[in-house]
Design a protein around this motif. Sequence first.
Motif, PDB file in Angstrom:
ATOM      1  N   UNK A 143       0.850  -1.204   0.000  1.00 19.04           N
ATOM      2  CA  UNK A 143       0.000   0.000   0.000  1.00 19.04           C
ATOM      3  C   UNK A 143       0.879   1.245   0.000  1.00 19.04           C
ATOM      4  N   UNK A 144       1.959   1.194   0.783  1.00 21.84           N
ATOM      5  CA  UNK A 144       2.918   2.310   0.827  1.00 21.84           C
ATOM      6  C   UNK A 144       3.479   2.608  -0.549  1.00 21.84           C
ATOM      7  N   UNK A 145       3.909   1.557  -1.244  1.00 22.64           N
ATOM      8  CA  UNK A 145       4.476   1.732  -2.588  1.00 22.64           C
ATOM      9  C   UNK A 145       3.439   2.313  -3.545  1.00 22.64           C
ATOM     10  N   UNK A 146       2.214   1.788  -3.478  1.00 20.72           N
ATOM     11  CA  UNK A 146       1.149   2.274  -4.364  1.00 20.72           C
ATOM     12  C   UNK A 146       0.857   3.752  -4.104  1.00 20.72           C
ATOM     13  N   UNK A 147       0.815   4.148  -2.831  1.00 25.38           N
ATOM     14  CA  UNK A 147       0.536   5.546  -2.490  1.00 25.38           C
ATOM     15  C   UNK A 147       1.676   6.461  -2.939  1.00 25.38           C
ATOM     16  N   UNK A 148       2.909   6.003  -2.755  1.00 25.69           N
ATOM     17  CA  UNK A 148       4.056   6.808  -3.189  1.00 25.69           C
ATOM     18  C   UNK A 148       4.030   7.009  -4.705  1.00 25.69           C
ATOM     19  N   UNK A 149       3.789   5.927  -5.439  1.00 24.72           N
ATOM     20  CA  UNK A 149       3.757   6.014  -6.902  1.00 24.72           C
ATOM     21  C   UNK A 149       2.622   6.931  -7.347  1.00 24.72           C
ATOM     22  N   UNK A 150       1.447   6.783  -6.726  1.00 25.43           N
ATOM     23  CA  UNK A 150       0.302   7.611  -7.084  1.00 25.43           C
ATOM     24  C   UNK A 150       0.592   9.086  -6.797  1.00 25.43           C
ATOM     25  N   UNK A 151       1.168   9.357  -5.612  1.00 22.40           N
ATOM     26  CA  UNK A 151       1.456  10.742  -5.234  1.00 22.40           C
ATOM     27  C   UNK A 151       2.486  11.373  -6.170  1.00 22.40           C
ATOM     28  N   UNK A 152       3.557  10.643  -6.457  1.00 22.94           N
ATOM     29  CA  UNK A 152       4.597  11.176  -7.347  1.00 22.94           C
ATOM     30  C   UNK A 152       4.030  11.409  -8.742  1.00 22.94           C
ATOM     31  N   UNK A 153       3.231  10.452  -9.219  1.00 21.37           N
ATOM     32  CA  UNK A 153       2.602  10.599 -10.532  1.00 21.37           C
ATOM     33  C   UNK A 153       1.710  11.834 -10.564  1.00 21.37           C
ATOM     34  N   UNK A 154       0.978  12.057  -9.488  1.00 22.46           N
ATOM     35  CA  UNK A 154       0.091  13.216  -9.410  1.00 22.46           C
ATOM     36  C   UNK A 154       0.885  14.520  -9.492  1.00 22.46           C
ATOM     37  N   UNK A 155       2.018  14.556  -8.784  1.00 28.04           N
ATOM     38  CA  UNK A 155       2.858  15.760  -8.799  1.00 28.04           C
ATOM     39  C   UNK A 155       3.511  15.971 -10.165  1.00 28.04           C
ATOM     40  N   UNK A 156       3.866  14.885 -10.823  1.00 30.90           N
ATOM     41  CA  UNK A 156       4.562  15.006 -12.105  1.00 30.90           C
ATOM     42  C   UNK A 156       3.632  15.434 -13.239  1.00 30.90           C
ATOM     43  N   UNK A 157       2.413  14.915 -13.234  1.00 31.99           N
ATOM     44  CA  UNK A 157       1.492  15.200 -14.334  1.00 31.99           C
ATOM     45  C   UNK A 157       1.056  16.669 -14.285  1.00 31.99           C
ATOM     46  N   UNK A 158       0.962  17.331 -15.441  1.00 28.97           N
ATOM     47  CA  UNK A 158       0.517  18.732 -15.456  1.00 28.97           C
ATOM     48  C   UNK A 158      -0.980  18.837 -15.156  1.00 28.97           C
ATOM     49  N   UNK A 159      -1.307  18.737 -13.878  1.00 29.10           N
ATOM     50  CA  UNK A 159      -2.703  18.747 -13.440  1.00 29.10           C
ATOM     51  C   UNK A 159      -3.324  20.136 -13.582  1.00 29.10           C
ATOM     52  N   UNK A 160      -4.621  20.191 -13.864  1.00 27.29           N
ATOM     53  CA  UNK A 160      -5.307  21.488 -13.834  1.00 27.29           C
ATOM     54  C   UNK A 160      -5.312  22.033 -12.407  1.00 27.29           C
ATOM     55  N   UNK A 161      -5.387  23.332 -12.272  1.00 25.31           N
ATOM     56  CA  UNK A 161      -5.293  23.982 -10.964  1.00 25.31           C
ATOM     57  C   UNK A 161      -6.290  23.427  -9.955  1.00 25.31           C
ATOM     58  N   UNK A 162      -7.462  23.057 -10.418  1.00 21.19           N
ATOM     59  CA  UNK A 162      -8.504  22.570  -9.514  1.00 21.19           C
ATOM     60  C   UNK A 162      -8.115  21.255  -8.834  1.00 21.19           C
ATOM     61  N   UNK A 163      -7.262  20.453  -9.493  1.00 15.00           N
ATOM     62  CA  UNK A 163      -6.880  19.146  -8.939  1.00 15.00           C
ATOM     63  C   UNK A 163      -5.545  19.176  -8.190  1.00 15.00           C
ATOM     64  N   UNK A 164      -4.799  20.260  -8.321  1.00 18.62           N
ATOM     65  CA  UNK A 164      -3.484  20.347  -7.681  1.00 18.62           C
ATOM     66  C   UNK A 164      -3.527  20.102  -6.170  1.00 18.62           C
ATOM     67  N   UNK A 165      -4.530  20.633  -5.427  1.00 19.56           N
ATOM     68  CA  UNK A 165      -4.557  20.427  -3.974  1.00 19.56           C
ATOM     69  C   UNK A 165      -4.707  18.976  -3.529  1.00 19.56           C
ATOM     70  N   UNK A 166      -5.095  18.098  -4.450  1.00 20.82           N
ATOM     71  CA  UNK A 166      -5.263  16.689  -4.082  1.00 20.82           C
ATOM     72  C   UNK A 166      -3.906  16.033  -3.805  1.00 20.82           C
ATOM     73  N   UNK A 167      -2.866  16.474  -4.528  1.00 21.03           N
ATOM     74  CA  UNK A 167      -1.538  15.882  -4.393  1.00 21.03           C
ATOM     75  C   UNK A 167      -1.013  15.803  -2.971  1.00 21.03           C
ATOM     76  N   UNK A 168      -1.025  16.913  -2.215  1.00 21.77           N
ATOM     77  CA  UNK A 168      -0.522  16.866  -0.847  1.00 21.77           C
ATOM     78  C   UNK A 168      -1.261  15.867   0.051  1.00 21.77           C
ATOM     79  N   UNK A 169      -2.561  15.677  -0.198  1.00 28.04           N
ATOM     80  CA  UNK A 169      -3.306  14.711   0.607  1.00 28.04           C
ATOM     81  C   UNK A 169      -2.849  13.279   0.326  1.00 28.04           C
ATOM     82  N   UNK A 170      -2.621  12.990  -0.952  1.00 30.33           N
ATOM     83  CA  UNK A 170      -2.125  11.646  -1.303  1.00 30.33           C
ATOM     84  C   UNK A 170      -0.727  11.443  -0.733  1.00 30.33           C
ATOM     85  N   UNK A 171       0.117  12.464  -0.866  1.00 25.97           N
ATOM     86  CA  UNK A 171       1.477  12.352  -0.346  1.00 25.97           C
ATOM     87  C   UNK A 171       1.476  12.247   1.171  1.00 25.97           C
ATOM     88  N   UNK A 172       0.548  12.959   1.832  1.00 25.03           N
ATOM     89  CA  UNK A 172       0.442  12.856   3.284  1.00 25.03           C
ATOM     90  C   UNK A 172       0.110  11.443   3.716  1.00 25.03           C
TER      91      UNK A 172
END
Length: 197
Positions: A143-172
Amino acid sequence: MTGATDSPPVPVVARVPVVNAANALTALRLMLVPVFAVSVVVSGMTHAGWQAIACVIFAVASVTDLVDGWIARRFALVTAVGKVADPIADKALTGAALLLLSWYDRLPWWVTAVILARELGITALRFWVIRRGVIAASRGGKIKTALQVLAITWYLWPMPAALTPVGPWIMGAAVAVTLVTGLDYIAQATRLRRAKG
């Protein structure tokens, strides 16, 4: 009759070739690390096209981690080289991603420091007890690995501004699970050392 006692037949242990599909995927993951890093640097984390390319490379490399482990277990292709190279490849990929995200001010440095300290520490712990047994990846570790990969992917992808705040929650969530599973692995290693003397 020779008077000699017949010795029991020695079991033949099949030798696993070092060059196999599982290790090839691990090697591919290692080779993708510098390609990924260059893509991030070229993007400057401002060019959407290059960010997307870097994200796809990271995702593909991360998938090879799942596939090589499955192949090694399914087809009995586990080797000493693979046991050493696989965690090195994992940490190189994750470490490069976290360091670059922090360098470009997308991720706080303390997050990178906490995750890398845990990952390197647990890897060292696994090598410390490797002669006494293997600390298998737990469900929490997966689960740790999956969350890390998801969080990093979220930060790397050019997300629209509305979705950017989701990244810190996944990384947290990734950081929390990273710390909890780290403590669990320490407990496992301690019990293994004591049990095996």
